[in-house]
Write a protein that holds these residues in place. Structure first.
Motif, PDB file in Angstrom:
ATOM      1  N   ALA A 120      -6.632  -3.167  -3.743  1.00 43.62           N
ATOM      2  CA  ALA A 120      -7.134  -4.336  -3.010  1.00 43.62           C
ATOM      3  C   ALA A 120      -7.939  -5.245  -3.940  1.00 43.62           C
ATOM      4  O   ALA A 120      -7.796  -6.471  -3.896  1.00 43.62           O
ATOM      5  CB  ALA A 120      -7.990  -3.891  -1.827  1.00 43.62           C
TER       6      ALA A 120
ATOM      7  N   ASN B 227       0.824  -1.216   0.000  1.00 41.07           N
ATOM      8  CA  ASN B 227       0.000   0.000   0.000  1.00 41.07           C
ATOM      9  C   ASN B 227       0.850   1.254   0.000  1.00 41.07           C
ATOM     10  O   ASN B 227       0.457   2.286  -0.518  1.00 41.07           O
ATOM     11  CB  ASN B 227      -0.929   0.027   1.212  1.00 41.07           C
ATOM     12  CG  ASN B 227      -1.914   1.177   1.123  1.00 41.07           C
ATOM     13  OD1 ASN B 227      -2.702   1.243   0.198  1.00 41.07           O
ATOM     14  ND2 ASN B 227      -1.812   2.124   2.038  1.00 41.07           N
TER      15      ASN B 227
ATOM     16  N   LEU C 224       7.140   4.055 -10.399  1.00 38.13           N
ATOM     17  CA  LEU C 224       5.989   4.092  -9.485  1.00 38.13           C
ATOM     18  C   LEU C 224       4.703   3.933 -10.269  1.00 38.13           C
ATOM     19  O   LEU C 224       4.473   4.642 -11.245  1.00 38.13           O
ATOM     20  CB  LEU C 224       5.969   5.436  -8.741  1.00 38.13           C
ATOM     21  CG  LEU C 224       4.745   5.708  -7.856  1.00 38.13           C
ATOM     22  CD1 LEU C 224       4.697   4.747  -6.666  1.00 38.13           C
ATOM     23  CD2 LEU C 224       4.769   7.165  -7.353  1.00 38.13           C
TER      24      LEU C 224
ATOM     25  N   SER D 176      -0.597   2.668  -3.370  1.00 38.36           N
ATOM     26  CA  SER D 176      -1.605   3.738  -3.417  1.00 38.36           C
ATOM     27  C   SER D 176      -1.105   5.027  -2.781  1.00 38.36           C
ATOM     28  O   SER D 176      -1.565   6.105  -3.124  1.00 38.36           O
ATOM     29  CB  SER D 176      -2.909   3.292  -2.729  1.00 38.36           C
ATOM     30  OG  SER D 176      -2.882   3.509  -1.337  1.00 38.36           O
ATOM     31  N   PHE D 177      -0.175   4.910  -1.839  1.00 41.33           N
ATOM     32  CA  PHE D 177       0.157   6.103  -1.044  1.00 41.33           C
ATOM     33  C   PHE D 177       1.626   6.087  -0.631  1.00 41.33           C
ATOM     34  O   PHE D 177       1.969   5.627   0.454  1.00 41.33           O
ATOM     35  CB  PHE D 177      -0.753   6.142   0.195  1.00 41.33           C
ATOM     36  CG  PHE D 177      -0.888   7.509   0.804  1.00 41.33           C
ATOM     37  CD1 PHE D 177      -1.728   8.443   0.237  1.00 41.33           C
ATOM     38  CD2 PHE D 177      -0.175   7.853   1.948  1.00 41.33           C
ATOM     39  CE1 PHE D 177      -1.867   9.707   0.794  1.00 41.33           C
ATOM     40  CE2 PHE D 177      -0.299   9.117   2.513  1.00 41.33           C
ATOM     41  CZ  PHE D 177      -1.149  10.048   1.933  1.00 41.33           C
TER      42      PHE D 177
ATOM     43  N   ILE E 205       0.829   4.314  -9.384  1.00 41.66           N
ATOM     44  CA  ILE E 205      -0.134   4.697  -8.346  1.00 41.66           C
ATOM     45  C   ILE E 205      -1.483   4.063  -8.649  1.00 41.66           C
ATOM     46  O   ILE E 205      -2.009   4.217  -9.741  1.00 41.66           O
ATOM     47  CB  ILE E 205      -0.279   6.233  -8.302  1.00 41.66           C
ATOM     48  CG1 ILE E 205       0.937   6.844  -7.617  1.00 41.66           C
ATOM     49  CG2 ILE E 205      -1.547   6.660  -7.568  1.00 41.66           C
ATOM     50  CD1 ILE E 205       0.940   6.695  -6.112  1.00 41.66           C
ATOM     51  N   VAL E 206      -2.030   3.363  -7.680  1.00 49.07           N
ATOM     52  CA  VAL E 206      -3.325   2.707  -7.833  1.00 49.07           C
ATOM     53  C   VAL E 206      -4.199   3.131  -6.659  1.00 49.07           C
ATOM     54  O   VAL E 206      -3.752   3.055  -5.511  1.00 49.07           O
ATOM     55  CB  VAL E 206      -3.146   1.166  -7.806  1.00 49.07           C
ATOM     56  CG1 VAL E 206      -4.478   0.467  -8.013  1.00 49.07           C
ATOM     57  CG2 VAL E 206      -2.133   0.715  -8.846  1.00 49.07           C
ATOM     58  N   PRO E 207      -5.432   3.581  -6.914  1.00 48.80           N
ATOM     59  CA  PRO E 207      -6.303   3.898  -5.775  1.00 48.80           C
ATOM     60  C   PRO E 207      -6.398   2.686  -4.838  1.00 48.80           C
ATOM     61  O   PRO E 207      -6.415   1.529  -5.297  1.00 48.80           O
ATOM     62  CB  PRO E 207      -7.652   4.195  -6.437  1.00 48.80           C
ATOM     63  CG  PRO E 207      -7.300   4.652  -7.821  1.00 48.80           C
ATOM     64  CD  PRO E 207      -6.085   3.847  -8.198  1.00 48.80           C
ATOM     65  N   GLN E 208      -6.464   2.968  -3.558  1.00 50.20           N
ATOM     66  CA  GLN E 208      -6.336   1.917  -2.545  1.00 50.20           C
ATOM     67  C   GLN E 208      -7.346   0.773  -2.710  1.00 50.20           C
ATOM     68  O   GLN E 208      -6.991  -0.399  -2.593  1.00 50.20           O
ATOM     69  CB  GLN E 208      -6.498   2.571  -1.175  1.00 50.20           C
ATOM     70  CG  GLN E 208      -5.948   1.777  -0.028  1.00 50.20           C
ATOM     71  CD  GLN E 208      -6.007   2.598   1.238  1.00 50.20           C
ATOM     72  OE1 GLN E 208      -5.910   3.827   1.202  1.00 50.20           O
ATOM     73  NE2 GLN E 208      -6.186   1.946   2.359  1.00 50.20           N
ATOM     74  N   GLY E 209      -8.601   1.116  -2.975  1.00 48.79           N
ATOM     75  CA  GLY E 209      -9.620   0.071  -3.135  1.00 48.79           C
ATOM     76  C   GLY E 209      -9.419  -0.703  -4.422  1.00 48.79           C
ATOM     77  O   GLY E 209      -9.703  -1.904  -4.495  1.00 48.79           O
ATOM     78  N   THR E 210      -8.939  -0.005  -5.440  1.00 45.48           N
ATOM     79  CA  THR E 210      -8.649  -0.682  -6.709  1.00 45.48           C
ATOM     80  C   THR E 210      -7.463  -1.622  -6.531  1.00 45.48           C
ATOM     81  O   THR E 210      -7.452  -2.733  -7.056  1.00 45.48           O
ATOM     82  CB  THR E 210      -8.379   0.358  -7.814  1.00 45.48           C
ATOM     83  OG1 THR E 210      -9.567   1.148  -7.971  1.00 45.48           O
ATOM     84  CG2 THR E 210      -8.026  -0.293  -9.136  1.00 45.48           C
TER      85      THR E 210
ATOM     86  N   VAL F 224      -5.892   8.424 -13.276  1.00 46.22           N
ATOM     87  CA  VAL F 224      -5.598   7.001 -13.112  1.00 46.22           C
ATOM     88  C   VAL F 224      -6.385   6.128 -14.089  1.00 46.22           C
ATOM     89  O   VAL F 224      -6.109   4.940 -14.222  1.00 46.22           O
ATOM     90  CB  VAL F 224      -5.814   6.480 -11.666  1.00 46.22           C
ATOM     91  CG1 VAL F 224      -4.989   7.278 -10.665  1.00 46.22           C
ATOM     92  CG2 VAL F 224      -7.280   6.471 -11.285  1.00 46.22           C
TER      93      VAL F 224
END
Lengths: 235, 229
Positions: free
Chosen positions: A106, A52, A97, A76-77, A99-104, A129
Motif C-alpha cells: 500500500a 493484493n 511472483l 501480498s497474499f 511478494i510484498v508485505p501488505q502495508g508495504t 523480504v
C-alpha cells in the motif's frame, strides 16, 4: 471536461502488451470485475499486475491469469478459497511472483502516487523480504528501504462518479482503490452510478477527479464471491 | 510424564485468556482464524475497538448466512457487519494505523516463537507458495504483540524455541505468548513463565519448551471457563 466513457471496451483500449496494471480490490471486495473482463476481451498480454491477491476461482483476476495474460504478479497474499489458477501457473514457472508485505504494498503505491521514490519502513526488517535492500537506523531502530510502485494503468471500482472523475466508494470495497488511482498514468474507474456534477457532496469525495482519467458506469456490478458461488467461469 | 492432551486448553480457552488482558477502549487487530475468537470473550464492561487491515475499524459480528454484503468483509475475507461507530479507510491509511504504532495490541498465530521474541508464522520454508499479507507490518508496529498457539506442534515438538528455524515474520517483536499450557512473556531475550495450567509440573512444562523458562516470583494458575464456544 467529460471523463465519462460509454463502453468498457473503449475504457480499456489504452492497455498495451507489456504494461503494468494495478487492479483494485481486496479479494473480491472492490474488485472491478467488469473492467478486468473487458481487459480479457481486449487481449493485452505480458502484463505485470499489482493486486493484493492472486485471484479466486475462474473470474476476474483469476480469469486474466488463466488466459495467460499475466507474466508477473506483485501481491501480498496469493492464496484464496480457490487459488488453483494462480497456483498451477506459478508451479509450472509460467508466472513470476513478487511478494510484498501488505502495508508495504500500500505504501509503495502511495509513494508512487505522491512522488516519493523510496521510503524506510520497519516492516520486514530482518526477514527474507528485506534481502538485498538497503537498511538504516533511525532513532535506534532499524528500517528497510522500499521503493515506490507506479503503473501504466489502474483499474479501480467506485460507487459514485461524476464527469470530472470525482469518486466515492462503498464500505470496505474502498481498500486499495483510492491509492492505486493516484499511482497510474491512466486510471480507469468503473462506478455503480454516474451522477451530475455537484451531486457528490465535496465533503464526501474520496478520490478527487485529478487522479482519474476515465469513468464508466457499470450498474449492479458483479461480486466475485457471488460469481464463485455460482461457479462462474470467464470468458 | 503427565499426558498433555488431558491438561491442555482448547483454542477457545486460549482465546478467552488472551481476551482478559485487553483493556477497555484498546485498538486491537486479530489475525485470521484462531485469533478471531478473542473478540467473543471480551470481559463484561470492556469494549475493544477492532481493526481489520483491509480498511474497517469498529465492526460488528458475522451476519446471518444469506444476508452478507460482500463489500463489507474482514481481512479473512469473511462477511462482517456495521455497528454505530464503524469507519472505513483506504489501505495506506489502514497501514498508517498499523505502522504508526496506533494499535495497542495485535494477536496472531505462530509456527515458532523464539526466546528473543522473533516470530515465524508466514512460511514454513518448505516450498509451497509464500503469502505474507499484513503480518509483517503488524508485528513490527503494534504496541503489544501477542501470540496464540498450541504449546507444541502436532508432532509434539516445542513451538517456543531458542531460535526460529523457519523464515521470520519479524525480529524481537512478540511480547506475550498464550499457549495451550501456559502464559509466557518475552523479556530481555528470554521466556518468563507467568502462568501454567494446573496439574503440570515445572519440569514437564520445561520438557516441552525449546528454551529455558525463567520465573519471577510466583507462577500463576492458568484456569479458564470450561464451557466456552
Amino acid at each position: 471536461m467529460d471523463k465519462t466513457v460509454s463502453s468498457l471496451a473503449e475504457a480499456v483500449s489504452v492497455i498495451k502488451d507489456g504494461m503494468t496494471v494495478m487492479i483494485g480490490g481486496f479479494g473480491g471486495s472492490g474488485a472491478p470485475i467488469e473492467l478486468i473482463h473487458a481487459l480479457i476481451d481486449h487481449g493485452a498480454k505480458n502484463l505485470t499486475v499489482v493486486n493484493n491477491n492472486a485471484g479466486n476461482g475462474h473470474v476476474g483476476l483469476a480469469a486474466l491469469i488463466e488466459q495467460g495474460r499475466v507474466d508477473k504478479l506483485i501481491c501480498s497474499f496469493p492464496r484464496s478459497a480457490d487459488p488453483t489458477v494462480f497456483t498451477e501457473r506459478y508451479k509450472a514457472g509460467k508466472i513470476e511472483l513478487e511478494i510484498v508485505p501488505q502495508g508495504t504494498l500500500a505504501e509503495r503505491i502511495r509513494a508512487g502516487g505522491a512522488g516519493i521514490p523510496a521510503f524506510y519502513t520497519p516492516t520486514g526488517y530482518g526477514t527474507e523480504v528485506a534481502e538485498g535492500k538497503p537498511t538504516a537506523e533511525f532513532d535506534g531502530r532499524s528500517y528497510v528501504q522500499e521503493r515506490w510502485l507506479k503503473a501504466d494503468v489502474a483499474l479501480i471500482k467506485g460507487e459514485l462518479g461524476d464527469a470530472h472523475g470525482n469518486l466515492t466508494y462503498r464500505m470496505a470495497a474502498r481498500n486499495f482503490n483510492p491509492v492505486m488511482a493516484t499511482a497510474a498514468a491512466v486510471t480507469i474507474a468503473q462506478v455503480s452510478r454516474i451522477v451530475p456534477l455537484g451531486d457528490i457532496d465535496p465533503e464526501h469525495v474520496i478520490t478527487p477527479g485529478i487522479f482519474v482519467s476515465h469513468v464508466i458506469e457499470v450498474a449492479d456490478p458483479a461480486q466475485e464471491e457471488e460469481l464463485n458461488r455460482a461457479e462462474a467461469v470467464y470468458p | 510424564m503427565t499426558d498433555l492432551a488431558d491438561l491442555k486448553l482448547s483454542n477457545a480457552q486460549i482465546a478467552w485468556r488472551a481476551a482478559q488482558d485487553i483493556e477497555d477502549g484498546a485498538y486491537v487487530n486479530l489475525g485470521i482464524g484462531f485469533p478471531e475468537m478473542v473478540a467473543r470473550f471480551q470481559p463484561e464492561g470492556r469494549q475493544a475497538i477492532f481493526h481489520t487491515e483491509n480498511g474497517v475499524l469498529d465492526f460488528g459480528p458475522a451476519p446471518e448466512p444469506g444476508t452478507e454484503d460482500w463489500d463489507l468483509i474482514n481481512a479473512g475475507k469473511k462477511a462482517i457487519t456495521l455497528k454505530p461507530g464503524t469507519s472505513f479507510f483506504h489501505h495506506a491509511d489502514s497501514f498508517a494505523m498499523v505502522r504508526g504504532g496506533h494499535l495497542d495490541v495485535a494477536i496472531l498465530g505462530a509456527y515458532e516463537v523464539a526466546q528473543n521474541g522473533d516470530l515465524a508464522n508466514w512460511s514454513t520454508g518448505r516450498g509451497g507458495i509464500p503469502a505474507v499479507g499484513g503480518a509483517m507490518d503488524l508485528v513490527q508496529s503494534a504496541k503489544r504483540i501477542a501470540v496464540l498457539t498450541d504449546h507444541v506442534t502436532k508432532n509434539g515438538d516445542p513451538k517456543l524455541v531458542e531460535k526460529c528455524s523457519m523464515p521470520l515474520t519479524g525480529v524481537a517483536c512478540v511480547t506475550r505468548i498464550y499457549t495451550s499450557l501456559a502464559v509466557v512473556d518475552v523479556q530481555d531475550g528470554h521466556f518468563v513463565l507467568r502462568e501454567k495450567v494446573p496439574g503440570i509440573s515445572m519440569d514437564d512444562l520445561q520438557a516441552v519448551t525449546g528454551a529455558p523458562l525463567h520465573t519471577e516470583g510466583e507462577v500463576g494458575e492458568l484456569t479458564c471457563p470450561e464451557d466456552l464456544e
